[in-house]
Design an enzyme around this catalytic site. Structure first.
Site, PDB file in Angstrom:
ATOM      1  N   LEU A 351       0.819  -1.209   0.000  1.00  0.00           N
ATOM      2  CA  LEU A 351       0.000   0.000   0.000  1.00  0.00           C
ATOM      3  C   LEU A 351       0.852   1.259   0.000  1.00  0.00           C
ATOM      4  O   LEU A 351       0.439   2.291  -0.495  1.00  0.00           O
ATOM      5  CB  LEU A 351      -0.908   0.013   1.229  1.00  0.00           C
ATOM      6  CG  LEU A 351      -2.007  -1.046   1.250  1.00  0.00           C
ATOM      7  CD1 LEU A 351      -2.770  -0.980   2.559  1.00  0.00           C
ATOM      8  CD2 LEU A 351      -2.951  -0.849   0.080  1.00  0.00           C
ATOM      9  N   GLY A 352       2.021   1.156   0.571  1.00  0.00           N
ATOM     10  CA  GLY A 352       2.855   2.349   0.602  1.00  0.00           C
ATOM     11  C   GLY A 352       3.888   2.265   1.696  1.00  0.00           C
ATOM     12  O   GLY A 352       3.894   1.347   2.516  1.00  0.00           O
ATOM     13  N   LYS A 353       4.737   3.252   1.682  1.00  0.00           N
ATOM     14  CA  LYS A 353       5.800   3.294   2.673  1.00  0.00           C
ATOM     15  C   LYS A 353       5.507   4.473   3.576  1.00  0.00           C
ATOM     16  O   LYS A 353       5.518   5.618   3.133  1.00  0.00           O
ATOM     17  CB  LYS A 353       7.123   3.495   1.938  1.00  0.00           C
ATOM     18  CG  LYS A 353       8.304   2.908   2.666  1.00  0.00           C
ATOM     19  CD  LYS A 353       9.540   3.073   1.791  1.00  0.00           C
ATOM     20  CE  LYS A 353      10.776   2.967   2.624  1.00  0.00           C
ATOM     21  NZ  LYS A 353      11.414   1.679   2.557  1.00  0.00           N
ATOM     22  N   GLY A 357       7.440   2.452   8.373  1.00  0.00           N
ATOM     23  CA  GLY A 357       7.540   1.128   7.793  1.00  0.00           C
ATOM     24  C   GLY A 357       6.662   0.979   6.565  1.00  0.00           C
ATOM     25  O   GLY A 357       5.990   1.921   6.148  1.00  0.00           O
ATOM     26  N   VAL A 359       3.549  -0.670   4.439  1.00  0.00           N
ATOM     27  CA  VAL A 359       2.193  -1.088   4.758  1.00  0.00           C
ATOM     28  C   VAL A 359       1.692  -2.004   3.653  1.00  0.00           C
ATOM     29  O   VAL A 359       1.862  -1.717   2.465  1.00  0.00           O
ATOM     30  CB  VAL A 359       1.263   0.132   4.901  1.00  0.00           C
ATOM     31  CG1 VAL A 359      -0.096  -0.312   5.418  1.00  0.00           C
ATOM     32  CG2 VAL A 359       1.878   1.165   5.827  1.00  0.00           C
ATOM     33  N   LYS A 373       1.295  -3.045   8.979  1.00  0.00           N
ATOM     34  CA  LYS A 373       2.473  -2.189   8.882  1.00  0.00           C
ATOM     35  C   LYS A 373       3.655  -2.918   9.480  1.00  0.00           C
ATOM     36  O   LYS A 373       3.588  -3.408  10.606  1.00  0.00           O
ATOM     37  CB  LYS A 373       2.218  -0.871   9.632  1.00  0.00           C
ATOM     38  CG  LYS A 373       3.447   0.021   9.676  1.00  0.00           C
ATOM     39  CD  LYS A 373       3.107   1.378  10.250  1.00  0.00           C
ATOM     40  CE  LYS A 373       2.705   2.343   9.160  1.00  0.00           C
ATOM     41  NZ  LYS A 373       2.674   3.743   9.574  1.00  0.00           N
ATOM     42  N   ASP A 469       2.238  13.146  15.371  1.00  0.00           N
ATOM     43  CA  ASP A 469       2.656  13.156  13.961  1.00  0.00           C
ATOM     44  C   ASP A 469       1.447  13.349  13.057  1.00  0.00           C
ATOM     45  O   ASP A 469       1.189  12.548  12.163  1.00  0.00           O
ATOM     46  CB  ASP A 469       3.405  11.868  13.622  1.00  0.00           C
ATOM     47  CG  ASP A 469       4.277  12.036  12.375  1.00  0.00           C
ATOM     48  OD1 ASP A 469       4.414  13.182  11.893  1.00  0.00           O
ATOM     49  OD2 ASP A 469       4.801  11.028  11.872  1.00  0.00           O
TER      50      ASP A 469
END
Ligand SMILES: *[C@@H]1O[C@H](CO)[C@@H](O)[C@H](O)[C@H]1NC(C)=O
Ligand SMILES: *[C@@H]1O[C@H](CO)[C@@H](O)[C@H](O)[C@H]1NC(C)=O
Ligand SMILES: *[C@@H]1O[C@H](CO)[C@@H](O)[C@H](O)[C@H]1NC(C)=O
Ligand SMILES: *[C@@H]1O[C@H](CO)[C@@H](O)[C@H](O)[C@H]1NC(C)=O
Ligand SMILES: *[C@@H]1O[C@H](CO)[C@@H](O)[C@H](O)[C@H]1NC(C)=O
Ligand SMILES: *[C@@H]1O[C@H](CO)[C@@H](O)[C@H](O)[C@H]1NC(C)=O
Length: 665
Positions: A351-353, A357, A359, A373, A469
């Site tokens: 799914l992505g970074k 980490g 995902v 993740k 965050d």
């Protein structure tokens, strides 16, 4: 000297004796180890034990064994001979019957190339009955009943002259002098059998007896035969044995053999020193054994492979569990289940970074979709706290939080399992021109949702939870495009996780409140970040864009400038066009600036932010000249120019921030 020793010495010295006179031939094979003067043909062979094996229990075999030197029968004087041998026929184990039999043979030739196996016993062939088939005299021990040869049974002794049709025949038996009656002998018992064949004065006597019985006083067969008529043109004859098998088979052995051309000089056999007859063996036993060995081998191999696979899988799915984790057991996923759910963390599900980490999307049982993740970490410090936080965060329930389902822990790796959000993260929608533009009402719903979630984290939960965050890439969108706050509390972990972040200085450049540099994280720092986030959503750009011209680089500063020029709408995302309510947009931007005030005390709480956003509370009086709103951290400007040409790297910026703050102190 002991008598038995003398006997052995005599036998040993006499075991092969050449004719003592010109007429007399005399020899004894106590066993056949020496093979001296022995002619072996076809399957016949001498086993290491000294046993003469004529045939093994294989089908259609012929075995011949002859004394090499022909016996000279005097043409003038009376012809006679006498022999005593011990033989054994061992059928295969578990097989009923055996075959075909063996014979003591007298023949002018040792050439039996025309002879056939089976009932022809390796000496005769299929010549028409009545015609001589071979120039031979044979005493057969037949274990097959052949009606066409007028056999009487399948366990008989016969005298054959030139033909398998016996001239004299009797069931295998012996006359017991003690019992005074005939005792039958089973030729296929596998036990050694003694046989005597004697010829003198045209009378051929055949006797047999088991090993433990003396030579019977009455012969089994006594047949009138004129040997001179049987072999009219031959004065030299070979003596020996023949045996054959057909589809019925047996091991056929001669253990010991004594021969003499005159009856009186026949050497007796030492029956105590006979070679051993191997016990009946099942021919298939070898196959069985082979099969068993093969099976065992295959099983061992299989087991080895299984163990290998087990170890491989054990290693592949290895996890780290410590006793303290027991209380969190319910929230722990097995690595294997996650591995399977994500199809081995395949690229398809990537799914992505994220900041911490990679995902992956996965599907658990009952087709529940999850996002996993994977975060790497060094050392075990803080892991326990992290896990307990994860578990406590699992108890946080708010419709604008990404539901956290659990975790898994491996060596140097933590896995967080949360619900899968079908619409991905907000930043993809905000900054990807390929995607349809998020409308203003959608954006407002997202802002209200996240504000509500943050308010819940700060005040609604049992304990204050800081997100630390907040940024568009940490805001997920569910199926209805509701904003969902994800990765909450993650930043805390990285305080301990061996990253380059110092305590407190966590977050992403542009969203970090200036006082964080003084190592204080609070709800106020989350509010600051949320303020920046509001501006980001409204203006459709990142908080810091180093490639823009100087005045626009910092979003906060730019919005403030626009406000000062009384043209706040200049900063609004141009892709929105004019599809928005001016008051709403302006309110959000002003609120954003208020939240991201450099003076923490002048920031509203998240509860208040929620009220403002819902128009339940009017915005306090703020102007672009309010203290804190207009004065922006020089640090951020410095940092922005630091990364002006480099790629976006949070950690490098963070560390440069730290350097800055350190040099300031
Ligand atoms: C065979 O017989 C000889 C004597 O004839 C004897 O020395 C030898 O040991 C025997 N061999 C076996 C294997 O019994
Ligand atoms: C049978 O054997 C004899 C010699 O022993 C030979 O002359 C004859 O051709 C053989 N018959 C067959 C059919 O092989
Ligand atoms: C024993 O066998 C021999 C030969 O087959 C036969 O002549 C004799 O009559 C038999 N004797 C008895 C008592 O059965
Ligand atoms: C054969 O047996 C008969 C008795 O049945 C006996 O008189 C004769 O002497 C024997 N012949 C030989 C050569 O042993
Ligand atoms: C055996 O046969 C030969 C030749 O036919 C003959 O000379 C001899 O007399 C016979 N012997 C006896 C004992 O009948
Ligand atoms: C034996 O020899 C005679 C002549 O010496 C001959 O007529 C006869 O055919 C021979 N018999 C055999 C079986 O060879």
């Amino acid at each position: 000297m002991a008598p038995w020793l003398i006997q052995i010495l005599i036998i040993s010295s006499l075991h092969l004796i050449s004719p003592s006179s010109q007429q007399e031939t005399r020899f004894v094979y106590e066993n056949f180890s020496s093979q001296e003067n022995l002619y072996l043909d076809k399957s016949a062979k001498v086993l290491p034990s000294g046993l003469l094996q004529l045939t093994s229990a294989s089908d259609h075999q012929i075995g011949h064994a002859f004394y090499k030197k022909p016996i000279q029968f005097s043409s003038s004087g009376p012809v006679s001979f006498s022999t005593h041998f011990v033989c054994a026929m061992v059928p295969r184990k578990g097989i009923e019957g055996g075959g075909h039999g063996m014979a003591f043979v007298v023949s002018p030739s040792t050439d039996f190339s025309h002879a056939e196996s089976t009932r022809y016993l390796g000496i005769f062939n299929v010549s028409k009955n009545g015609y001589p088939s071979s120039d031979v005299l044979a005493v057969e021990l037949d274990t097959i009943w052949n009606p066409d040869f007028e056999d009487i049974d399948k366990n008989h002794v016969g005298i054959d002259v030139h033909s398998p049709l016996s001239v004299g025949i009797a069931s295998a038996s012996y006359y017991s002098d003690i019992k005074r009656k005939n005792e039958s002998i089973n030729l296929l018992s596998g036990k050694p059998i003694q046989v005597w064949v004697e010829y003198e004065d045209t009378l051929l006597n055949v006797s047999m007896a088991p090993l433990e019985v003396e030579k019977p006083s009455r012969p089994l067969l006594s047949q009138l035969i004129n040997l001179t008529e049987v072999f009219p043109n031959s004065s030299s004859l070979f003596v020996g044995f023949s045996a054959a098998t057909g589809t019925a088979t047996s091991y056929q052995y001669v253990l010991s053999w004594s021969f003499c051309t005159s009856k009186g000089s026949l050497q007796s056999l030492d029956l105590s020193r006979l070679p051993d007859v191997p016990p009946p063996r099942a021919e298939h036993k070898n196959l069985y054994q082979l099969a068993i060995v093969l099976l065992g081998f295959v099983a061992t191999m299989g087991l080895g492979v299984l163990i290998g696979v087990y170890l491989f899988r054990k290693c592949k799915y290895a996890e780290v569990t410590e006793p303290w984790e027991k209380e969190f057991g319910a929230h722990r996923f097995s690595y294997k289940s996650l591995y399977k759910a994500t199809k081995g963390f395949s690229k398809d599900g990537f799914l992505g970074k994220g900041g911490f980490g990679e995902v992956y999307k996965g599907t658990l049982m009952l087709s529940r979709e999850i996002a996993v993740k994977r975060m790497s970490y060094n050392g075990d410090e803080g892991v326990k706290q992290f896990v307990s936080e994860v578990v406590s965060m699992r108890c946080l329930k708010h419709r604008n939080l990404v539901p956290l389902l659990g975790y898994c822990r491996r060596k140097h790796e933590l896995l967080l399992v949360s619900e899968y959000m079908p619409n991905g993260s907000l930043d993809e929608h905000l900054f990807d021109d390929q995607r349809p533009v998020l409308s203003w009402p959608q954006r407002l719903v997202i802002l209200k949702g996240i504000a509500s979630a943050l308010s819940y984290l700060h005040t609604g939960a049992d304990q204050v939870v800081l997100h630390r965050d907040i940024k568009s890439s940490n805001i997920m969108l569910d199926g209805e495009f509701n904003g969902r706050l994800g990765d909450f509390g993650m930043a805390r972990f990285h305080d301990h996780g061996g990253y380059a972040y110092p305590t407190g200085a966590v977050g992403t450049l542009g969203y970090i409140a200036p006082e964080v540099i003084d190592m204080v994280a609070s709800t106020g720092t989350d509010v600051y970040a949320f303020g920046v986030f509001m501006l980001e959503v409204t203006c459709g750009r990142r908080p810091v864009e180093p490639q823009l011209q100087c005045e626009k680089r910092l979003l906060i500063k730019w919005v403030c400038e626009c406000w000062k020029r009384d043209s706040l709408l200049d900063a609004v995302d141009p892709r929105l066009g004019d599809e928005f309510l001016q008051e709403e947009v302006e309110m959000v931007m002003k609120l954003g600036l208020l939240c991201s005030s450099t003076v923490p005390e002048s920031r509203p709480t998240m509860e208040q932010v929620v009220l403002y956003l819902n128009n339940s509370l009017p915005l306090p009086d703020v102007s672009p000249y309010t203290v804190g709103v207009s004065s922006h951290s020089s640090v951020l400007i410095d940092a922005a120019s630091l990364v002006a040409s480099s790629s976006w790297s949070a950690s490098s910026i963070a560390s440069s921030l730290v350097d800055n703050s350190a040099s300031k102190e």
